[in-house]
Design a protein around this motif. Sequence first.
Motif, PDB file in Angstrom:
ATOM      1  N   ASN A  57      76.577  49.377  69.597  1.00 29.66           N
ATOM      2  CA  ASN A  57      75.632  49.811  70.633  1.00 29.66           C
ATOM      3  C   ASN A  57      74.224  49.279  70.361  1.00 29.66           C
ATOM      4  O   ASN A  57      73.514  48.859  71.273  1.00 29.66           O
ATOM      5  N   GLU A  58      73.817  49.291  69.082  1.00 29.57           N
ATOM      6  CA  GLU A  58      72.488  48.766  68.744  1.00 29.57           C
ATOM      7  C   GLU A  58      72.395  47.278  69.066  1.00 29.57           C
ATOM      8  O   GLU A  58      71.378  46.799  69.586  1.00 29.57           O
TER       9      GLU A  58
ATOM     10  N   GLN B 166      74.544  53.146  75.896  1.00 31.05           N
ATOM     11  CA  GLN B 166      74.536  54.241  74.927  1.00 31.05           C
ATOM     12  C   GLN B 166      75.608  55.285  75.208  1.00 31.05           C
ATOM     13  O   GLN B 166      76.046  55.989  74.298  1.00 31.05           O
TER      14      GLN B 166
ATOM     15  N   LYS C 174      70.770  50.209  79.845  1.00 29.33           N
ATOM     16  CA  LYS C 174      70.644  50.737  78.478  1.00 29.33           C
ATOM     17  C   LYS C 174      71.310  52.104  78.362  1.00 29.33           C
ATOM     18  O   LYS C 174      72.013  52.376  77.381  1.00 29.33           O
TER      19      LYS C 174
ATOM     20  N   MET D 203      72.007  46.777  72.781  1.00 28.21           N
ATOM     21  CA  MET D 203      70.653  47.089  73.239  1.00 28.21           C
ATOM     22  C   MET D 203      69.710  45.906  73.004  1.00 28.21           C
ATOM     23  O   MET D 203      68.881  45.573  73.852  1.00 28.21           O
TER      24      MET D 203
END
Length: 1168
Positions: A163-164, A212, A208, A167
């Motif tokens: 997920n990071e 998440q 975004k 992003m």
Amino acid sequence: METHKKHQKALGNQPNWRSVRTNNAKEPHELTVTHINQTKDLFRAEGLDPQFSEGQSSHEWLRSHCIESMHLTLKDLVNKGKVCRPKTDQETGKRQQHLQFEAVDINEFEYKLNMAIDMFTQRIKWLLQGSKRIFGMVKGERVGVLIDCSDSNFGFGRQTSFNEALMHLVDEQLAKKKAVYSVCFGTSVVPLWKSTVEIRPRTVDELKEWVQSMKPLGGCNLLGALKHIMMVKDIDTVAVILGSVPDQASEVLCNYIEQLGVGSSRPLYTIAYDCSNQQANVTLRKLAEDSNGNYHCYATASEEQIYTGTDISLLLKEVQNAQTIINKIKEMRSGLLGTALVSVLDEITQEVSKLPQSRFLPRPPGHENPLVIEMPKFHTATSSEWLSKNGLKAKNLDLYQVLAPNAFSYREEFIPVIRKTVQSQVHEKAMAQFQWHDGTMKNIHVDMTQLFEYQKQLGATVKLFEKRVDWLSSASRKIFGTITEKNVIIMVDFSSANAKYLVHIQHSLRLLLQQQMSNKEYFNIIGYGGNCHSWQPTMVKPTPDNLQKAWKWILDQQCNGSRNFMKALRTAVENDEEAKHHVEVEGIYLFTSGIPDQSADLCFSYVEEACSGRNMKVHVVLFNVDDYDAQGAIPSRYANITKTAEVLRTMAHSSGGRFHWFRETGIIESDDIATVSLEIEKALNFSKKCAFLVESVKKKYNIMLTASGEKPTPTLPTGTMLKALPPPQHTLLSQSRMVLLNPRVSVRLDYFPSRPRPTSASSTSSLRPQTAKDPMQRVKSKKVQQQFFFVDGKAEIGAVFKNYPNQKSVRKGIKLTTITDKEDQISSKDWLRMYSLSKLKLDLNKLVSGPDCRHSSRPILINPPHRTCNIFPTVNIQGTLKHLQLLPHELIEFEEQAERVLIRYLKRLQWLLSGSRRIFGTVIEKRCVFLIDTSGSMMPYIDEVKKDLASLIWDQLYKFKVKFNLVGFSKSCEQWQSCMVEPTEDNCHDAIKWLSLLIPNGNTCTLEALQMAFRDKDVAAIYLLTDGKPDTSTSLVLRKVAEMNESEQVVVNTISFNCDDRTANSFLKRLSKETNGRYHQLQSNFDAQLYAHKLLSEGFKDPEHPALPEFESDDLRRLGDEIAQARRFLAQSKAFRAMYDLNEERPTSTKHDCFMVGQGAEKKTAKN
């Protein structure tokens, strides 16, 4: 005229001209020009920048930057030559073509090639920054994104990092597109929007939030996702991000893309995100090639995988082509180009021949400019010194410091009267149990407010530690670490092996002189290669003038010779001029890329001797370079990078210094960073323990509520009004007061239930029902049996007592012990469960655990001492005075039994140290895979390992029918069989033959070997034999093994072979402990067989000689501890017998002195 007047009239109506203020105005952008054609030219020129990539893939960028477009091919080089008359070969008689070249042309051509290689390298580095490192460069203006949300891709803790990364992709690349369409897929396909959406700030925020909130969706239906997105209009590019194996076969996916791609110009950009399956990566590459797209691969465990992507592989190919042409130029200088003769006119003049090769290396901008000196704002300190002021203990944030005021010891004592062990049980209701740092259990009163405040302070401290790590990883500290001493000497390795890296060395020293040397008191620089030369004969003050002179001296240095480290070190240490002026060296910083010419033992001994008695430390900075070129300079002593790091690390630690290891990509190992990282791990561990304490208190609170029948007070819904509570009911006391104050008030006293009276109260009516049985009836009591008879001549009856109840003896007897002589193929832990001193009833502490002596602690004997003090000696047993109630003959029996058991223990120890068990320990499992380290560092020991492995196969595997397999690992892994096989004679012979062909070389790929062993689903145990740390991070190996072993529960037994590295041994111990395995280490510095033989032959007269060493191996350590305990019990028993002998030798009057003093004092007190 009329028209002119009209214009003048119109102009007269306009306001007057005012001058514009330009103070503090911003300069216009460089692309803001007056003519539109100039602007277009500038935008076109911007595309030629090697780091410009907006809308350009490497394939498009190379159209104007490849070797062919820059006219730097071999054909272009040959065209610069002049064809001359062919010459005849004198040996063969054949005519050879002859070419002539101008030296200026060749030098210029070679320079351009080097600049092109540097440009390609810059673009590769740029492609490895930010989100491009993970996802590559996503081309296109209207992009459709397919994201793998399968269980495999989101499992094992991968979801957070994935997920990071997504992003970063949204912020850096997708936010700059015109439109986007996002889809996540698993078993089903879930789009974010119904159609393509234009990029706006709100769109980016939605994307975004969607990233998440993604959750696992089952399988990996890639074909369904492709069918879905191919139906979407208004997109020109599709990016496929895959982290697991697709559900469909590779042929099905490729056929679909081929059929769909006919007449379509929509490329696929495929990204393999940390996918370890090779077949999945091949499928993604094929999909990208079939659709004229790009392929990118990212893997956390293997850095080499990232270079297989389309963009980077094209650039690497160009670098290889340029290097090939440079090699051809070298051949031309020797006089040949293929079969043609080459002559270079005026190639090297007399002045040019004197210039070193390093003069032609590319330099960064401003490399030879004067230094820009920075004055540090504070004096730097090592991480250990910094933590002494800012660490957890210094700030009183150690968890045990916080909990100590509310921690109480757990008590457990043996009560002789009831013959039971009694434990404290306060913690069951009021406190929580917590394991202390010394291994004991404490009862903790948990203060929630205190723990919450502690957690906040702990989080702030961890952030401070992270800032320290970032600071240590920046500027010149990334290269040299921190220079902490006041008087410093920098020793620089200028050997010929570093000729290619001379500019890097000079640039590193430039940063050091600019940033860390200006606040020192004295400094000097010593360069060494085959010879040693120092900048100044003695250390000087770091004035700006001296620093500039030192920089000029560094620029003049060249690389030659080998690494004469000892001469440079003696020059730094043995300086008589500095000793005369009382200027002592405090820190020596060695900057090198390889091991010294001298042997490691010689260097270690000299460093220790030079630093002993002096406030001096030797710090080592190792810069990691590529392996040595076979055609270049060969050093006098060679070792691979792992062995080099081990030698230099040991050298630094032998003097109390620090070790720092880095390469261009970043820091590999740093003692300063490792110290802070350990403190961070300690803080995280404290945080987890706090959470455990809070959870234990919550569970205990819920259990207490459930047991008492109470329920937590429910919360009121929002908007409900609180109702008034009913008035409280009167108690008996309040009712009585009301009657006394107002006799007219009638009170119902029977409303309140009467409290149960104690059973000791006299009452005619008992609370217990009459039908209840007497609880004492269940107690079995043995009665005295009697036989009655009539007495002659009298009418009386007599009785004879026949049987009396057998009373239990308080005394413990010495039992006869027997241990079988047959050695069991089990671990020492299991063996001692049957034959330890405690199991054999030979624990002397328990045998003499009689009543405590409370009389000898009194300072004045007013009353006569207890009679047992004169009968039984008083001994100290584990801090408590006891009356020794074992008689001398019982102590002799104990010593005989203990000696028998000790002899058996020593025979077990000899058995464990014999045969293949000396190296591998005891193989107790029935399905095993053996991993053998065959790296270059195993070269001196490989013959010994092969012999011991052959002994292992026949001595344990064949004898006890253990299914096995063998795996050798160095830079790659090689296994003997595809799976474990039965230990037949043919298989054993074949295994020994395979072992004889093993050749040590390369590095140590421990993780890959473990992964190969775990692929065999039938394996029960893995035996890992190695002599050092793995190439990868030890924490990565432990994490991967934990993930693989989560469901299998495979035991990993580790074997440390001739390894003195404490870090490596600590890693092997931790690996075996986390997998419930055993750790074994070859005891090379002590002959345990000789120790056992001495004890068996000489007896056990001396309890301390010969002394048993501290074994590192788990099996040997447990047995060694039991042997040491038995020897202590023997010595203790002999001391107890000596006390009896001492009492018998004392005169009788002395025995009653103490008693008489007590009587005299009593009489004197009575008279007074």
